[in-house]
Design a protein around this motif. Structure first.
Motif, mmCIF file in Angstrom:
data_model
loop_
_atom_site.group_PDB
_atom_site.id
_atom_site.type_symbol
_atom_site.label_atom_id
_atom_site.label_comp_id
_atom_site.label_asym_id
_atom_site.label_seq_id
_atom_site.Cartn_x
_atom_site.Cartn_y
_atom_site.Cartn_z
ATOM 1 N N ARG A 2 0.808 -1.222 0.000
ATOM 2 C CA ARG A 2 0.000 0.000 0.000
ATOM 3 C C ARG A 2 0.846 1.281 0.000
ATOM 4 O O ARG A 2 0.498 2.283 -0.640
ATOM 5 C CB ARG A 2 -0.931 -0.021 1.217
ATOM 6 C CG ARG A 2 -1.966 1.068 1.126
ATOM 7 C CD ARG A 2 -3.033 0.890 2.141
ATOM 8 N NE ARG A 2 -4.099 1.840 1.910
ATOM 9 C CZ ARG A 2 -5.158 1.950 2.681
ATOM 10 N NH1 ARG A 2 -5.303 1.158 3.718
ATOM 11 N NH2 ARG A 2 -6.091 2.837 2.418
ATOM 12 N N ARG A 5 1.665 2.050 -3.425
ATOM 13 C CA ARG A 5 0.496 2.495 -4.201
ATOM 14 C C ARG A 5 0.144 3.942 -3.838
ATOM 15 O O ARG A 5 -0.226 4.738 -4.698
ATOM 16 C CB ARG A 5 -0.712 1.572 -3.946
ATOM 17 C CG ARG A 5 -0.523 0.168 -4.505
ATOM 18 C CD ARG A 5 -1.852 -0.573 -4.642
ATOM 19 N NE ARG A 5 -2.540 -0.814 -3.383
ATOM 20 C CZ ARG A 5 -2.259 -1.789 -2.524
ATOM 21 N NH1 ARG A 5 -1.249 -2.611 -2.777
ATOM 22 N NH2 ARG A 5 -2.945 -1.957 -1.416
ATOM 23 N N LEU A 9 -0.002 7.041 -6.465
ATOM 24 C CA LEU A 9 -1.233 7.835 -6.602
ATOM 25 C C LEU A 9 -0.958 9.307 -6.338
ATOM 26 O O LEU A 9 -1.440 10.184 -7.065
ATOM 27 C CB LEU A 9 -2.300 7.312 -5.627
ATOM 28 C CG LEU A 9 -2.926 5.961 -6.017
ATOM 29 C CD1 LEU A 9 -3.551 5.287 -4.801
ATOM 30 C CD2 LEU A 9 -3.964 6.160 -7.119
ATOM 31 N N LYS A 14 0.425 6.185 -13.387
ATOM 32 C CA LYS A 14 -0.418 5.015 -13.712
ATOM 33 C C LYS A 14 0.458 3.774 -13.647
ATOM 34 O O LYS A 14 1.629 3.812 -14.016
ATOM 35 C CB LYS A 14 -0.964 5.141 -15.137
ATOM 36 C CG LYS A 14 -1.839 6.360 -15.353
ATOM 37 C CD LYS A 14 -3.305 5.950 -15.485
ATOM 38 C CE LYS A 14 -4.228 7.137 -15.700
ATOM 39 N NZ LYS A 14 -4.248 8.109 -14.617
ATOM 40 N N PRO A 182 -7.540 11.427 -1.545
ATOM 41 C CA PRO A 182 -8.030 10.386 -2.457
ATOM 42 C C PRO A 182 -7.121 9.153 -2.492
ATOM 43 O O PRO A 182 -7.578 8.041 -2.727
ATOM 44 C CB PRO A 182 -8.063 11.096 -3.814
ATOM 45 C CG PRO A 182 -8.192 12.552 -3.479
ATOM 46 C CD PRO A 182 -7.475 12.758 -2.175
ATOM 47 N N SER A 183 -5.831 9.340 -2.243
ATOM 48 C CA SER A 183 -4.892 8.197 -2.303
ATOM 49 C C SER A 183 -5.197 7.152 -1.235
ATOM 50 O O SER A 183 -4.825 5.994 -1.378
ATOM 51 C CB SER A 183 -3.442 8.678 -2.151
ATOM 52 O OG SER A 183 -3.248 9.285 -0.886
ATOM 53 N N ALA A 185 -8.341 5.969 -0.129
ATOM 54 C CA ALA A 185 -9.344 5.006 -0.612
ATOM 55 C C ALA A 185 -8.836 4.271 -1.849
ATOM 56 O O ALA A 185 -9.026 3.059 -1.979
ATOM 57 C CB ALA A 185 -10.644 5.740 -0.930
ATOM 58 N N ALA A 186 -8.153 4.998 -2.724
ATOM 59 C CA ALA A 186 -7.723 4.381 -3.992
ATOM 60 C C ALA A 186 -6.617 3.344 -3.798
ATOM 61 O O ALA A 186 -6.370 2.534 -4.688
ATOM 62 C CB ALA A 186 -7.254 5.470 -4.949
ATOM 63 N N SER A 187 -5.947 3.348 -2.648
ATOM 64 C CA SER A 187 -4.847 2.402 -2.411
ATOM 65 C C SER A 187 -5.269 1.212 -1.589
ATOM 66 O O SER A 187 -4.461 0.349 -1.251
ATOM 67 C CB SER A 187 -3.698 3.114 -1.688
ATOM 68 O OG SER A 187 -4.125 3.555 -0.404
#
Ligand SMILES: N[C@@H](CCC(=O)N[C@@H](CS)C(=O)NCC(=O)O)C(=O)O
Length: 191
Positions: A2, A5, A9, A14, A182-183, A185-187
């Protein structure tokens, strides 16, 4: 992992993930050992370069994609950011490990003394982190790899049902700040 990630992010990069199933020992299979001979996740393949170890991957990302910066410019502040990265890996994670590995076991097999020891140590780490955040939004002034490294262990702590207590208001506020990015939740891991 994580931590990596989140750095990807935050930098707006990408990537494509290939999950390695540790429960099946895929990290020790020849196909994976050809990528990372250490037999651990994560590993990053970028432009033909293979980089492993989450800390080294994040440093690589910072070197190759310096904007937005995840380390401050000033050498002393950079060292400070890196020292929290080290704190997360060398001190916080081992204390959490004492708790989480035991909570994953069936109840009758849990070593409660170890769990309590881990809980006490985590509180001591929180007291330290609380002091270090006094007058700061982030551990090294601006968002850095140090803040990012602390996110996965604290998320695991919360997933196990624990909460950062109100006796650590700076840490609580920082944690909410990190979770609102945002990073976060997105991770999230897939499970
Ligand atoms: N310091 C390394 C630690 C890597 C590590 O221990 N990865 C674990 C998963 S979190 C792993 O691959 N375990 C499987 C094994 O040891 O066989 C990093 O941050 O990347």
């Amino acid at each position: 992992m994580r931590k990596t990630r989140i750095a990807l992010l935050e930098k707006g990069l990408k990537w494509e993930t290939t999950w390695v199933d540790l429960t099946k020992g895929e990290q020790k299979k020849p196909e994976y050992l050809a990528i990372n001979p250490v037999g651990k996740v994560p590993a990053l393949i970028d432009d033909g370069a293979v980089v492993h170890d989450s800390t080294i991957i994040n440093e690589y990302l910072e070197d190759k994609f310096p904007q937005p910066a995840l380390l401050p410019g000033d050498p002393a502040a950079r060292a400070r950011a890196r020292s929290f990265e080290d704190y997360a890996d060398a001190y916080l994670a081992p204390s959490l490990f004492k708790i989480l590995t035991n909570l994953r076991k069936p109840e009758a097999e849990r070593d409660w003394e170890k769990i309590r020891e881990g809980e006490r140590e985590v509180k001591d780490h929180f007291a330290f982190l609380e002091r270090e955040l006094a007058g700061r939004q982030f551990f090294a002034g601006q968002l850095s790899l140090g803040d990012i490294s602390l996110v996965p262990p604290l998320a695991n702590y919360e997933r196990a049902g624990y909460r950062i207590g109100p006796e650590f208001p700076n840490l609580m506020a920082w944690w909410e700040r990190m979770k609102s990015r945002p990073s976060f939740a997105a991770s999230m891991p897939p499970d």
